[in-house]
Design a protein around this motif. Structure first.
Motif, PDB file in Angstrom:
ATOM      1  N   CYS A  21       0.807  -1.220   0.000  1.00 23.35           N
ATOM      2  CA  CYS A  21       0.000   0.000   0.000  1.00 23.35           C
ATOM      3  C   CYS A  21       0.840   1.270   0.000  1.00 23.35           C
ATOM      4  O   CYS A  21       0.292   2.377  -0.058  1.00 23.35           O
ATOM      5  CB  CYS A  21      -0.928   0.021   1.225  1.00 23.35           C
ATOM      6  SG  CYS A  21      -2.185  -1.272   1.202  1.00 23.35           S
ATOM      7  N   ARG A  44      -6.321  -5.101   5.061  1.00 24.52           N
ATOM      8  CA  ARG A  44      -6.307  -4.510   3.716  1.00 24.52           C
ATOM      9  C   ARG A  44      -5.438  -3.258   3.682  1.00 24.52           C
ATOM     10  O   ARG A  44      -4.613  -3.091   2.804  1.00 24.52           O
ATOM     11  CB  ARG A  44      -7.727  -4.189   3.272  1.00 24.52           C
ATOM     12  CG  ARG A  44      -8.564  -5.425   2.966  1.00 24.52           C
ATOM     13  CD  ARG A  44      -9.951  -5.052   2.461  1.00 24.52           C
ATOM     14  NE  ARG A  44     -10.699  -6.267   2.107  1.00 24.52           N
ATOM     15  CZ  ARG A  44     -11.352  -7.009   2.970  1.00 24.52           C
ATOM     16  NH1 ARG A  44     -11.369  -6.667   4.265  1.00 24.52           N
ATOM     17  NH2 ARG A  44     -11.997  -8.092   2.565  1.00 24.52           N
ATOM     18  N   ASP A  45      -5.647  -2.370   4.637  1.00 21.75           N
ATOM     19  CA  ASP A  45      -4.912  -1.106   4.664  1.00 21.75           C
ATOM     20  C   ASP A  45      -3.627  -1.288   5.468  1.00 21.75           C
ATOM     21  O   ASP A  45      -3.559  -0.961   6.653  1.00 21.75           O
ATOM     22  CB  ASP A  45      -5.782  -0.003   5.263  1.00 21.75           C
ATOM     23  CG  ASP A  45      -5.108   1.359   5.178  1.00 21.75           C
ATOM     24  OD1 ASP A  45      -3.984   1.440   4.634  1.00 21.75           O
ATOM     25  OD2 ASP A  45      -5.697   2.344   5.664  1.00 21.75           O
TER      26      ASP A  45
END
Length: 239
Positions: free
Chosen positions: A73, A194-195
């Motif tokens: 990310c 996810r993040d």
């Protein structure tokens, strides 16, 4: 012998001296605010080139892309899949084998677990396919952290911290933009997120403020020594 700098006759002559090739694997990956995205590739290629100055062996051009999961990310990280990395490693070693090489060191400057599992999987496939091949898979970081225990001050230093900042300060000081700051990621154990940047905002695991160029010089020398010992064991191996 740096493969990309050789002519065809020079390569043939090199095969009469050695059947060993080092293949550096790296990544295009964030390394905090202070280190270049190619840090992993640079470190792996550097130690291979240093060892080639000592003994006869081939150094393949580096594979610049790797599997980057935890840093996926962060801006600047460019990842490939495990399937792609595994297939690439298999193809490269197979064609080096066709060219007459028999001893292969896949040395990764990127220490990601998923990335290195793909290289290990490729090595296992190759052992079954290539009857005369001897294969080693090692991370350059493991050699640095292990051999540099007496040099490194930061416990658990792992990514863009004291070790890697020292290494780049030694080899490419013009690419180091400040020192960053100490950080430890806070990923929850056993839970996928996810993040990922929320749990690791700065992209550093360790303390780059403790880095200096002399530590980098000493660590690199220790890694080259360890890599040479690995090559000696591989070349003496009987399977």
């Amino acid at each position: 012998m740096i493969l990309t700098e050789l002519t065809m006759p020079e390569f043939e002559a090199g095969l009469r001296r050695t059947r060993t090739v080092l293949i550096p694997f790296g990544a295009v990956e964030e390394h905090g605010e202070h280190l270049p995205l190619g840090t992993d590739t640079m470190q792996a290629e550097d130690v291979c080139r240093r060892l080639a100055e000592r003994r006869a062996l081939f150094v393949a051009p580096p594979v610049h892309y790797g599997v980057c999961r935890s840093t996926g990310c962060h801006p600047g990280t460019v990842s490939i899949t495990t399937e792609t990395l595994k297939a690439l490693a298999i193809d490269l070693v197979s064609d080096f084998y066709r060219n007459g090489l028999r001893f292969f060191v896949l040395i990764s400057g990127h220490a990601g677990g998923t990335h290195n599992a793909a290289l290990l999987d490729a090595g296992e496939v190759l052992l079954k396919r290539l009857p005369e091949a001897q294969i080693a898979v090692v991370t350059e970081y493991d050699l640095a952290a292990g051999e540099g225990r007496g040099v490194i001050e930061t416990p658990g230093d792992a990514h863009a911290g004291e070790i890697e900042t020292s290494r780049i300060l030694h080899t490419r000081p013009h690419l180091v933009k400040g020192r960053g700051r100490a950080e430890t990621p806070t990923f929850p154990k056993g839970i996928l997120v996810r993040d990922k940047r929320r749990h690791w905002p700065g992209g550093i695991h360790g303390d780059p403020t403790r880095a200096d160029a002399d530590k980098g010089r000493r660590i690199e020398a220790l890694v080259v020594d360890a890599l040479e010992r690995l090559v000696e064991r591989l070349e003496a191996a009987e399977d």
